[in-house]
Design a protein around this motif. Sequence first.
Motif, PDB file in Angstrom:
ATOM      1  N   GLU A  82      26.248   9.320 -10.578  1.00 53.92           N
ATOM      2  CA  GLU A  82      26.318   7.898 -10.227  1.00 53.92           C
ATOM      3  C   GLU A  82      27.496   7.665  -9.292  1.00 53.92           C
ATOM      4  OE1 GLU A  82      25.507   4.422  -9.513  1.00 53.92           O
ATOM      5  OE2 GLU A  82      24.258   5.231 -11.111  1.00 53.92           O
ATOM      6  N   VAL A  83      27.225   7.013  -8.177  1.00 55.80           N
ATOM      7  CA  VAL A  83      28.290   6.777  -7.207  1.00 55.80           C
ATOM      8  C   VAL A  83      28.845   5.368  -7.289  1.00 55.80           C
ATOM      9  CG1 VAL A  83      27.460   8.525  -5.610  1.00 55.80           C
ATOM     10  CG2 VAL A  83      26.589   6.208  -5.426  1.00 55.80           C
ATOM     11  N   GLY A  84      28.272   4.526  -8.105  1.00 53.75           N
ATOM     12  CA  GLY A  84      28.821   3.194  -8.296  1.00 53.75           C
ATOM     13  C   GLY A  84      28.349   2.150  -7.308  1.00 53.75           C
ATOM     14  N   ASP A  85      27.457   2.507  -6.395  1.00 56.63           N
ATOM     15  CA  ASP A  85      26.952   1.547  -5.419  1.00 56.63           C
ATOM     16  C   ASP A  85      25.827   0.745  -6.074  1.00 56.63           C
ATOM     17  OD1 ASP A  85      25.866   0.129  -3.317  1.00 56.63           O
ATOM     18  OD2 ASP A  85      25.865   1.820  -1.933  1.00 56.63           O
ATOM     19  N   PRO A  86      25.986  -0.574  -6.235  1.00 53.98           N
ATOM     20  CA  PRO A  86      24.973  -1.357  -6.938  1.00 53.98           C
ATOM     21  C   PRO A  86      23.762  -1.735  -6.082  1.00 53.98           C
ATOM     22  CG  PRO A  86      26.742  -2.790  -6.250  1.00 53.98           C
ATOM     23  CD  PRO A  86      27.141  -1.384  -5.845  1.00 53.98           C
ATOM     24  N   ARG A  87      23.828  -1.436  -4.788  1.00 52.69           N
ATOM     25  CA  ARG A  87      22.729  -1.865  -3.925  1.00 52.69           C
ATOM     26  C   ARG A  87      21.451  -1.096  -4.225  1.00 52.69           C
ATOM     27  NH1 ARG A  87      25.777  -1.118   1.667  1.00 52.69           N
ATOM     28  NH2 ARG A  87      26.402   0.714   0.473  1.00 52.69           N
ATOM     29  N   VAL A  88      20.340  -1.793  -4.142  1.00 56.89           N
ATOM     30  CA  VAL A  88      19.028  -1.178  -4.347  1.00 56.89           C
ATOM     31  C   VAL A  88      18.464  -0.813  -2.986  1.00 56.89           C
ATOM     32  CG1 VAL A  88      16.685  -1.555  -5.208  1.00 56.89           C
ATOM     33  CG2 VAL A  88      18.635  -2.548  -6.423  1.00 56.89           C
ATOM     34  N   ARG A  89      18.014   0.435  -2.870  1.00 50.14           N
ATOM     35  CA  ARG A  89      17.420   0.851  -1.602  1.00 50.14           C
ATOM     36  C   ARG A  89      15.979   0.352  -1.564  1.00 50.14           C
ATOM     37  NH1 ARG A  89      20.717   5.061  -3.238  1.00 50.14           N
ATOM     38  NH2 ARG A  89      19.074   6.067  -4.444  1.00 50.14           N
ATOM     39  N   LEU A  90      15.739  -0.656  -0.753  1.00 47.00           N
ATOM     40  CA  LEU A  90      14.421  -1.278  -0.687  1.00 47.00           C
ATOM     41  C   LEU A  90      13.458  -0.372   0.068  1.00 47.00           C
ATOM     42  CD1 LEU A  90      15.503  -4.927   0.143  1.00 47.00           C
ATOM     43  CD2 LEU A  90      15.105  -3.909  -2.087  1.00 47.00           C
ATOM     44  N   ALA A  91      12.324  -0.101  -0.538  1.00 45.44           N
ATOM     45  CA  ALA A  91      11.327   0.775   0.085  1.00 45.44           C
ATOM     46  C   ALA A  91       9.966   0.096   0.018  1.00 45.44           C
ATOM     47  CB  ALA A  91      11.287   2.126  -0.624  1.00 45.44           C
ATOM     48  N   PRO A  92       9.634  -0.730   1.016  1.00 49.73           N
ATOM     49  CA  PRO A  92       8.348  -1.444   0.988  1.00 49.73           C
ATOM     50  C   PRO A  92       7.173  -0.469   0.975  1.00 49.73           C
ATOM     51  CG  PRO A  92       9.805  -2.301   2.705  1.00 49.73           C
ATOM     52  CD  PRO A  92      10.423  -1.043   2.200  1.00 49.73           C
ATOM     53  N   ARG A  93       6.131  -0.836   0.210  1.00 49.45           N
ATOM     54  CA  ARG A  93       4.907  -0.050   0.171  1.00 49.45           C
ATOM     55  C   ARG A  93       3.741  -0.971   0.518  1.00 49.45           C
ATOM     56  NH1 ARG A  93       5.805   0.937  -5.139  1.00 49.45           N
ATOM     57  NH2 ARG A  93       3.597   0.578  -5.504  1.00 49.45           N
ATOM     58  N   THR A  94       2.857  -0.483   1.353  1.00 48.60           N
ATOM     59  CA  THR A  94       1.682  -1.267   1.734  1.00 48.60           C
ATOM     60  C   THR A  94       0.616  -1.115   0.663  1.00 48.60           C
ATOM     61  OG1 THR A  94       2.174  -0.944   4.068  1.00 48.60           O
ATOM     62  CG2 THR A  94      -0.069  -1.629   3.512  1.00 48.60           C
ATOM     63  N   LEU A  95       0.049  -2.228   0.239  1.00 47.73           N
ATOM     64  CA  LEU A  95      -1.008  -2.219  -0.759  1.00 47.73           C
ATOM     65  C   LEU A  95      -2.356  -1.985  -0.082  1.00 47.73           C
ATOM     66  CD1 LEU A  95       0.208  -5.310  -2.800  1.00 47.73           C
ATOM     67  CD2 LEU A  95       0.462  -2.906  -3.417  1.00 47.73           C
ATOM     68  N   PRO A  96      -3.335  -1.441  -0.804  1.00 41.10           N
ATOM     69  CA  PRO A  96      -4.647  -1.184  -0.199  1.00 41.10           C
ATOM     70  C   PRO A  96      -5.290  -2.431   0.403  1.00 41.10           C
ATOM     71  CG  PRO A  96      -4.494  -0.148  -2.364  1.00 41.10           C
ATOM     72  CD  PRO A  96      -3.265  -0.997  -2.201  1.00 41.10           C
ATOM     73  N   ASN A  97      -4.985  -3.606  -0.171  1.00 41.89           N
ATOM     74  CA  ASN A  97      -5.598  -4.844   0.329  1.00 41.89           C
ATOM     75  C   ASN A  97      -4.830  -5.449   1.501  1.00 41.89           C
ATOM     76  OD1 ASN A  97      -3.344  -6.061  -0.778  1.00 41.89           O
ATOM     77  ND2 ASN A  97      -4.361  -6.465  -2.715  1.00 41.89           N
ATOM     78  N   GLY A  98      -3.792  -4.746   1.979  1.00 41.59           N
ATOM     79  CA  GLY A  98      -3.052  -5.238   3.138  1.00 41.59           C
ATOM     80  C   GLY A  98      -1.758  -5.949   2.799  1.00 41.59           C
ATOM     81  N   GLY A  99      -1.508  -6.219   1.536  1.00 38.58           N
ATOM     82  CA  GLY A  99      -0.249  -6.840   1.143  1.00 38.58           C
ATOM     83  C   GLY A  99       0.874  -5.812   1.094  1.00 38.58           C
TER      84      GLY A  99
END
Length: 199
Positions: A82-99
């Motif tokens: 654990e490095v103590g960085d509280p930020r979440v690495r956002l990783a968008p995923r495309t849904l099959p329906n386009g969302g």
Amino acid sequence: MDTPPPLQPPPLQAVLDEVAPRLRRLRAKHGLTLAALAETTGISKSTLSRLESGQRRPSLELLLPLAGAYRVPLDDLVGAPEVGDPRVRLAPRTLPNGGTVIPLTRSPGPLQAYKMIIADRGAEPELRTHEGYEWLYVLDGRLRIVLAEHDLVLGAGEAAEFDTRLPHWFSSADGRPVEILSLFGRQGERIHVRAKSRT
């Protein structure tokens, strides 16, 4: 009083030795067979089996698809400190329906948060059920939610909560994408189609 020695990074082999049992635990936690995991990741069953038994050395090419399948950071698979960085690495995923779905929580836990951008999914609902309880909040746009016998439209600033064992379905209410925040337990990842998909 003696000064404690500086922390030393764990030996490479000790870190690698822990990867195999960690992979076995993750697969068991998600209730997946080797065959199902192979289908999701594109990694052969025999390679997955050797990884979990420690007979195959983990590589980035193998760990990245597994991290995606288990929806955990790569650091969690290899046991990085654990490095103590509280930020979440956002990783968008495309849904099959386009969302689009964007995880807002970093690691597995009893509650998961997501930002979702939901497209127009058509007028005919395809109801789904799964274990758990869901809370959602509309950030922008208009959300159509069908919940059992209810057919509702929520605008920005409105929230809903419900037992996800009830048949439910979401869509944009006006043809434009709608943005929501969604909170639910890990059971929400095992979604079962209740109604037949349209062909």
